[in-house]
Enzyme design. Sequence first.
Site, PDB file in Angstrom:
ATOM      1  N   ASN A 128      26.626  -5.418  13.952  1.00 46.89           N
ATOM      2  CA  ASN A 128      26.850  -4.019  14.092  1.00 46.89           C
ATOM      3  C   ASN A 128      27.785  -3.398  13.029  1.00 46.89           C
ATOM      4  OD1 ASN A 128      26.918  -1.350  15.102  1.00 46.89           O
ATOM      5  ND2 ASN A 128      28.324  -1.746  16.860  1.00 46.89           N
ATOM      6  N   LYS A 175      28.112  -0.346  12.443  1.00 44.59           N
ATOM      7  CA  LYS A 175      28.732   0.980  12.988  1.00 44.59           C
ATOM      8  C   LYS A 175      28.607   2.326  11.920  1.00 44.59           C
ATOM      9  CE  LYS A 175      31.651  -1.241  15.973  1.00 44.59           C
ATOM     10  NZ  LYS A 175      33.132  -1.369  16.858  1.00 44.59           N
ATOM     11  N   HIS A 190      26.541   0.802  23.811  1.00 44.15           N
ATOM     12  CA  HIS A 190      27.683   0.463  23.292  1.00 44.15           C
ATOM     13  C   HIS A 190      28.780   1.205  23.780  1.00 44.15           C
ATOM     14  CE1 HIS A 190      30.753  -0.537  20.170  1.00 44.15           C
ATOM     15  NE2 HIS A 190      30.067  -1.565  20.080  1.00 44.15           N
ATOM     16  N   GLU A 232      31.291   2.398  22.479  1.00 45.40           N
ATOM     17  CA  GLU A 232      31.695   3.836  21.668  1.00 45.40           C
ATOM     18  C   GLU A 232      30.851   4.997  21.957  1.00 45.40           C
ATOM     19  OE1 GLU A 232      33.496   1.035  18.205  1.00 45.40           O
ATOM     20  OE2 GLU A 232      31.441   2.087  17.722  1.00 45.40           O
ATOM     21  N   GLU A 242      31.066  -6.857  25.683  1.00 42.90           N
ATOM     22  CA  GLU A 242      32.012  -6.646  24.741  1.00 42.90           C
ATOM     23  C   GLU A 242      33.289  -5.865  25.614  1.00 42.90           C
ATOM     24  OE1 GLU A 242      30.633  -5.554  20.394  1.00 42.90           O
ATOM     25  OE2 GLU A 242      29.905  -4.082  21.579  1.00 42.90           O
ATOM     26  N   GLY A 246      37.397  -4.127  17.490  1.00 49.38           N
ATOM     27  CA  GLY A 246      38.269  -3.598  16.489  1.00 49.38           C
ATOM     28  C   GLY A 246      39.631  -3.346  16.787  1.00 49.38           C
ATOM     29  N   SER A 301      36.339  -8.578  18.163  1.00 49.17           N
ATOM     30  CA  SER A 301      36.919  -8.911  17.205  1.00 49.17           C
ATOM     31  C   SER A 301      36.458 -10.796  16.795  1.00 49.17           C
ATOM     32  CB  SER A 301      38.299  -8.854  17.546  1.00 49.17           C
ATOM     33  OG  SER A 301      38.845  -7.814  17.430  1.00 49.17           O
TER      34      SER A 301
END
Length: 251
Positions: A9, A11, A95, A97, A167, A173, A212
């Site tokens: 991904n 992003k 996702h 985010e 996730e 991140g 990560s």
Amino acid sequence: MRRTMVAGNWKMHGTRASVAELINGLRHLALPGDVDVAVFPPFLHVGQVVDGLKGQSIQVGAQNCAVEPAQGALTGEIAPSQLVDAGCAYVLVGHSERRQLMGESDQMLNRKFAAAQACGLIPVLCIGETLEQRESGKTLEVVSRQLGSIIEELGVGAFAKAVIAYEPVWAIGTGLTATPQQAQDVHAAIRAQLAAENSEVAQGVRLLYGGSVKAANAVELFGMPDIDGGLIGGASLNADEFGAICRAAGN
């Protein structure tokens, strides 16, 4: 037997120049034949990536899609049918985010999931808990609700043509990673929830871990019985590191 999958991904990263460089790196990778590999560039670069990876064993996906399958009056959105036309095989749905920063609800994600499948795209459903939720012991409750929303709306059979990515939000991140056992425990719970509805679907669906993941920890994570590969963030922007993770998945 489930085939392992590694998905990158990208992003909101990339210029035409940096994407060209990344494509060049990906084209020169020696990838294992028993691993399905896909990359998810920003919408702007999907065409460039599809063209640049022609002839390679790497598929392309999108990071998001509209709630309606077909083209129409929905300014700023991209229909799943347009993604298929552009050469995409997969699309990320839910996702963290987008759930957190864009306020996307389970109801909206159900529509995106269904719209994607209606056009022949394979949705990659992202689920996971925040640090606060993990610390208060609500991990399985949160993940079960996010998964259950799709099952309730579309039926467990929808996962026969989908991928699930667990996730943990606190590991995206941040450099923090769930231990292989922590990740396995959640993956096992996801598979058990599906199996309670349909054991065949549960055994067939691929469950990816994201948060990560690096070449250094990939072998141990992917060695767990219910982890079928990874959804890779930052490390997928480096072709060599991404290639190393793909090779780890092939071990």
